[in-house]
Design a protein around this motif. Sequence first.
Motif, PDB file in Angstrom:
ATOM      1  N   PRO A 126      -4.608  -3.023  -2.175  1.00  0.00           N
ATOM      2  CA  PRO A 126      -3.162  -3.311  -2.166  1.00  0.00           C
ATOM      3  C   PRO A 126      -2.706  -4.245  -3.280  1.00  0.00           C
ATOM      4  O   PRO A 126      -1.607  -4.068  -3.827  1.00  0.00           O
ATOM      5  N   LEU A 127      -3.520  -5.251  -3.645  1.00  0.00           N
ATOM      6  CA  LEU A 127      -3.140  -6.198  -4.687  1.00  0.00           C
ATOM      7  C   LEU A 127      -4.004  -6.071  -5.941  1.00  0.00           C
ATOM      8  O   LEU A 127      -4.072  -7.008  -6.742  1.00  0.00           O
ATOM      9  N   SER A 128      -4.636  -4.944  -6.133  1.00  0.00           N
ATOM     10  CA  SER A 128      -5.447  -4.744  -7.341  1.00  0.00           C
ATOM     11  C   SER A 128      -4.633  -5.035  -8.592  1.00  0.00           C
ATOM     12  O   SER A 128      -3.493  -4.574  -8.734  1.00  0.00           O
ATOM     13  N   GLY A 129      -5.215  -5.816  -9.495  1.00  0.00           N
ATOM     14  CA  GLY A 129      -4.564  -6.109 -10.773  1.00  0.00           C
ATOM     15  C   GLY A 129      -3.521  -7.198 -10.730  1.00  0.00           C
ATOM     16  O   GLY A 129      -3.027  -7.623 -11.777  1.00  0.00           O
ATOM     17  N   TRP A 146       0.834  -1.204   0.000  1.00  0.00           N
ATOM     18  CA  TRP A 146       0.000   0.000   0.000  1.00  0.00           C
ATOM     19  C   TRP A 146       0.871   1.257   0.000  1.00  0.00           C
ATOM     20  O   TRP A 146       0.551   2.257  -0.669  1.00  0.00           O
ATOM     21  N   GLU A 147       1.983   1.198   0.713  1.00  0.00           N
ATOM     22  CA  GLU A 147       2.902   2.330   0.705  1.00  0.00           C
ATOM     23  C   GLU A 147       3.491   2.545  -0.683  1.00  0.00           C
ATOM     24  O   GLU A 147       3.681   3.697  -1.123  1.00  0.00           O
ATOM     25  N   LEU A 148       3.767   1.460  -1.411  1.00  0.00           N
ATOM     26  CA  LEU A 148       4.245   1.606  -2.785  1.00  0.00           C
ATOM     27  C   LEU A 148       3.225   2.321  -3.656  1.00  0.00           C
ATOM     28  O   LEU A 148       3.580   3.090  -4.557  1.00  0.00           O
ATOM     29  N   ARG A 149       1.940   2.071  -3.401  1.00  0.00           N
ATOM     30  CA  ARG A 149       0.887   2.700  -4.200  1.00  0.00           C
ATOM     31  C   ARG A 149       0.622   4.147  -3.792  1.00  0.00           C
ATOM     32  O   ARG A 149       0.378   5.007  -4.650  1.00  0.00           O
ATOM     33  N   THR A 150       0.633   4.413  -2.494  1.00  0.00           N
ATOM     34  CA  THR A 150       0.105   5.674  -1.989  1.00  0.00           C
ATOM     35  C   THR A 150       1.091   6.520  -1.194  1.00  0.00           C
ATOM     36  O   THR A 150       0.807   7.687  -0.907  1.00  0.00           O
ATOM     37  N   GLY A 151       2.215   5.913  -0.799  1.00  0.00           N
ATOM     38  CA  GLY A 151       3.139   6.615   0.075  1.00  0.00           C
ATOM     39  C   GLY A 151       2.765   6.515   1.539  1.00  0.00           C
ATOM     40  O   GLY A 151       3.447   7.085   2.405  1.00  0.00           O
ATOM     41  N   ARG A 152       1.680   5.775   1.837  1.00  0.00           N
ATOM     42  CA  ARG A 152       1.217   5.653   3.220  1.00  0.00           C
ATOM     43  C   ARG A 152       1.266   4.196   3.659  1.00  0.00           C
ATOM     44  O   ARG A 152       0.890   3.302   2.905  1.00  0.00           O
ATOM     45  N   ARG A 153       1.693   3.974   4.896  1.00  0.00           N
ATOM     46  CA  ARG A 153       1.566   2.657   5.503  1.00  0.00           C
ATOM     47  C   ARG A 153       0.244   2.571   6.259  1.00  0.00           C
ATOM     48  O   ARG A 153      -0.355   3.593   6.591  1.00  0.00           O
ATOM     49  N   GLN A 154      -0.160   1.343   6.525  1.00  0.00           N
ATOM     50  CA  GLN A 154      -1.398   1.129   7.258  1.00  0.00           C
ATOM     51  C   GLN A 154      -1.102   0.628   8.667  1.00  0.00           C
ATOM     52  O   GLN A 154      -0.062   0.005   8.916  1.00  0.00           O
ATOM     53  N   GLU A 155      -2.039   0.886   9.547  1.00  0.00           N
ATOM     54  CA  GLU A 155      -1.987   0.268  10.866  1.00  0.00           C
ATOM     55  C   GLU A 155      -2.591  -1.123  10.768  1.00  0.00           C
ATOM     56  O   GLU A 155      -3.557  -1.353  10.033  1.00  0.00           O
ATOM     57  N   VAL A 156      -2.003  -2.067  11.502  1.00  0.00           N
ATOM     58  CA  VAL A 156      -2.384  -3.476  11.431  1.00  0.00           C
ATOM     59  C   VAL A 156      -2.850  -3.924  12.815  1.00  0.00           C
ATOM     60  O   VAL A 156      -2.218  -3.584  13.820  1.00  0.00           O
ATOM     61  N   ALA A 157      -3.940  -4.676  12.857  1.00  0.00           N
ATOM     62  CA  ALA A 157      -4.441  -5.175  14.138  1.00  0.00           C
ATOM     63  C   ALA A 157      -4.859  -6.632  13.994  1.00  0.00           C
ATOM     64  O   ALA A 157      -5.446  -7.023  12.978  1.00  0.00           O
ATOM     65  N   GLN A 175     -22.233 -19.789   5.151  1.00  0.00           N
ATOM     66  CA  GLN A 175     -21.781 -19.068   6.340  1.00  0.00           C
ATOM     67  C   GLN A 175     -20.371 -19.503   6.667  1.00  0.00           C
ATOM     68  O   GLN A 175     -20.080 -20.699   6.752  1.00  0.00           O
ATOM     69  N   HIS A 176     -19.475 -18.550   6.847  1.00  0.00           N
ATOM     70  CA  HIS A 176     -18.058 -18.859   7.066  1.00  0.00           C
ATOM     71  C   HIS A 176     -17.408 -17.714   7.815  1.00  0.00           C
ATOM     72  O   HIS A 176     -17.959 -16.611   7.913  1.00  0.00           O
ATOM     73  N   LEU A 177     -16.213 -17.950   8.336  1.00  0.00           N
ATOM     74  CA  LEU A 177     -15.478 -16.902   9.029  1.00  0.00           C
ATOM     75  C   LEU A 177     -15.082 -15.799   8.059  1.00  0.00           C
ATOM     76  O   LEU A 177     -14.655 -16.061   6.931  1.00  0.00           O
ATOM     77  N   ALA A 178     -15.217 -14.569   8.505  1.00  0.00           N
ATOM     78  CA  ALA A 178     -14.746 -13.426   7.732  1.00  0.00           C
ATOM     79  C   ALA A 178     -13.233 -13.321   7.853  1.00  0.00           C
ATOM     80  O   ALA A 178     -12.615 -13.974   8.706  1.00  0.00           O
ATOM     81  N   PRO A 179     -12.591 -12.493   7.028  1.00  0.00           N
ATOM     82  CA  PRO A 179     -11.152 -12.275   7.203  1.00  0.00           C
ATOM     83  C   PRO A 179     -10.826 -11.816   8.627  1.00  0.00           C
ATOM     84  O   PRO A 179     -11.573 -11.043   9.235  1.00  0.00           O
ATOM     85  N   THR A 180      -9.711 -12.304   9.142  1.00  0.00           N
ATOM     86  CA  THR A 180      -9.321 -12.037  10.530  1.00  0.00           C
ATOM     87  C   THR A 180      -8.562 -10.730  10.674  1.00  0.00           C
ATOM     88  O   THR A 180      -8.760  -9.982  11.636  1.00  0.00           O
ATOM     89  N   LEU A 181      -7.693 -10.443   9.736  1.00  0.00           N
ATOM     90  CA  LEU A 181      -6.805  -9.291   9.810  1.00  0.00           C
ATOM     91  C   LEU A 181      -7.597  -7.988   9.727  1.00  0.00           C
ATOM     92  O   LEU A 181      -8.587  -7.898   9.000  1.00  0.00           O
ATOM     93  N   ARG A 182      -7.154  -6.974  10.477  1.00  0.00           N
ATOM     94  CA  ARG A 182      -7.754  -5.639  10.396  1.00  0.00           C
ATOM     95  C   ARG A 182      -6.687  -4.641   9.952  1.00  0.00           C
ATOM     96  O   ARG A 182      -5.574  -4.627  10.466  1.00  0.00           O
ATOM     97  N   LEU A 183      -7.059  -3.805   8.988  1.00  0.00           N
ATOM     98  CA  LEU A 183      -6.173  -2.787   8.433  1.00  0.00           C
ATOM     99  C   LEU A 183      -6.870  -1.435   8.487  1.00  0.00           C
ATOM    100  O   LEU A 183      -8.098  -1.349   8.381  1.00  0.00           O
ATOM    101  N   SER A 184      -6.090  -0.372   8.631  1.00  0.00           N
ATOM    102  CA  SER A 184      -6.677   0.950   8.872  1.00  0.00           C
ATOM    103  C   SER A 184      -7.280   1.584   7.630  1.00  0.00           C
ATOM    104  O   SER A 184      -8.162   2.451   7.754  1.00  0.00           O
ATOM    105  N   GLU A 185      -6.843   1.189   6.428  1.00  0.00           N
ATOM    106  CA  GLU A 185      -7.350   1.852   5.223  1.00  0.00           C
ATOM    107  C   GLU A 185      -8.048   0.910   4.242  1.00  0.00           C
ATOM    108  O   GLU A 185      -8.978   1.328   3.562  1.00  0.00           O
TER     109      GLU A 185
END
Length: 468
Positions: free
Chosen positions: A203-206, A58-69, A436-446
């Motif tokens: 982040p992985l578009s395309g 994401w930083e490569l695309r936008t110059g910004r990093r994300q917060e990860v939880a 019905q299934h588990l949603a993605p676990t990772l949380r990202l700020s953007e």
Amino acid sequence: MSNAALQTILPIAGWPGERARAVEITGAADPILPTPFRLAETSTATLAAVGLAVSDLWELRTGRRQEVAVDTRRATASLRSGHYLKINGERVSPDAHPIMGIYPAKSGRWSYVHANFPHHRAAALKVLGVPEDREAVAKAVAKWDALELEEAIIAAKGAGGMVRTMDEWARHPQGIAVASLPLMEIIKIGDAPPQALPEGDRPLSGIRVLDLTRVIAGPTCARTLAEHGADVLKIGAEHLPNIGRQEYDTGHGKLSTYLDLREEKDREILRALVREGDVFSQGYRPGTLASRGFSPQALAQLRPGIVAVSLCAFSHAGPWASRRGFDTVIQTVSGITHRQGEVFPGAAPGPQFYPVSAIDFLTGYLMAFGAMVALGRRAREGGSWLVRISLAQTGRWLVSRGQVPESALKNVPKDFTPEEIARWSITTDTPVGALQHLAPTLRLSETAPRWARPMVPLGYHQPVWPAR
């Protein structure tokens, strides 16, 4: 919880330990489920590593990093996401085939018979000379030396193994070979000019991913890449046996097609897909796809700038490099089932599997992390890249994280609460019904992880890429 396990992963990417400060970890520490192995710590670490790799792209695309939880309880639940599936409100059984299991052998030893796939089950039954009946299998295994049975089943193209202790595995030639390797390797295998990430708002578009993997670990890698915007095309084959319910768990976000790589016309279709792809993820035994013309080096010549992700059971080194294996086989031969049985003997005494598919899912998350690190390197410095890992290497890393003190293992709940599972789950409309299934676990700020496509049955689509 400490991020010490994450600190052991970051050097694979060449990143300093301070990167871990971008990760917020919430939830309880181990033990969360009844096992001495540190499943919460390792699942949290691998998912956090994925998040940091996403942030880097994401930083490569936008110059910004994300917060990860990452929440430790959700991370641990993700290691057995297949247990929480429902189709049209009906639970999808995660139960293994009745023949599959660990049986007493001669001289106080134990033997594991892997029997989920029909051809592996048939191989074991042929060696044992019995029908498909658990009691008959038990009586037959009891007459065998466990080591001799291990070799006989492998020679018959089956899967399984003798239960070993950790000390025995540490002295075994294959255990020694695995111990000489890092957790995972990211190796430059060819020259190519730097390639910027395709246009897009994720982040992985395309990014185009070919998923030539089966069972859990490899499919989890591709599912994880799809969570962050990649176009994933799963390549199966109609003649290969499969356990269809696994797609309900690991097929989210993917297109799916059939190609028979025994046929030249289908190999040519795959070559055309490779030329327009970015990541080629495969989980066949070493040399299998090379014999069809799809070794990492051949892929790099065909498509300079490719990221080849290679998974196998026992690593590319050692006497067992070409041996079949699964999460349960690695647990068996490396001492994990022996230790689990000591601490949690279960309904009957003897070796036991831990309560999740930890090696599988941890490996899948690490593969996705490695693929994204390699894509970042391709963007910055160019080149074709090989990401190489095995289930045995992940198993060794899991064991290396140490164990929970036995005094802390009293009255540990066997499962999560229904309220937690409901809160962590989503429902997706699919061609086979409401899943019905588990949603993605990772949380990202953007960029919140999500799957843009529903799970589909194997072979559902034509072998073509969607338009970018």
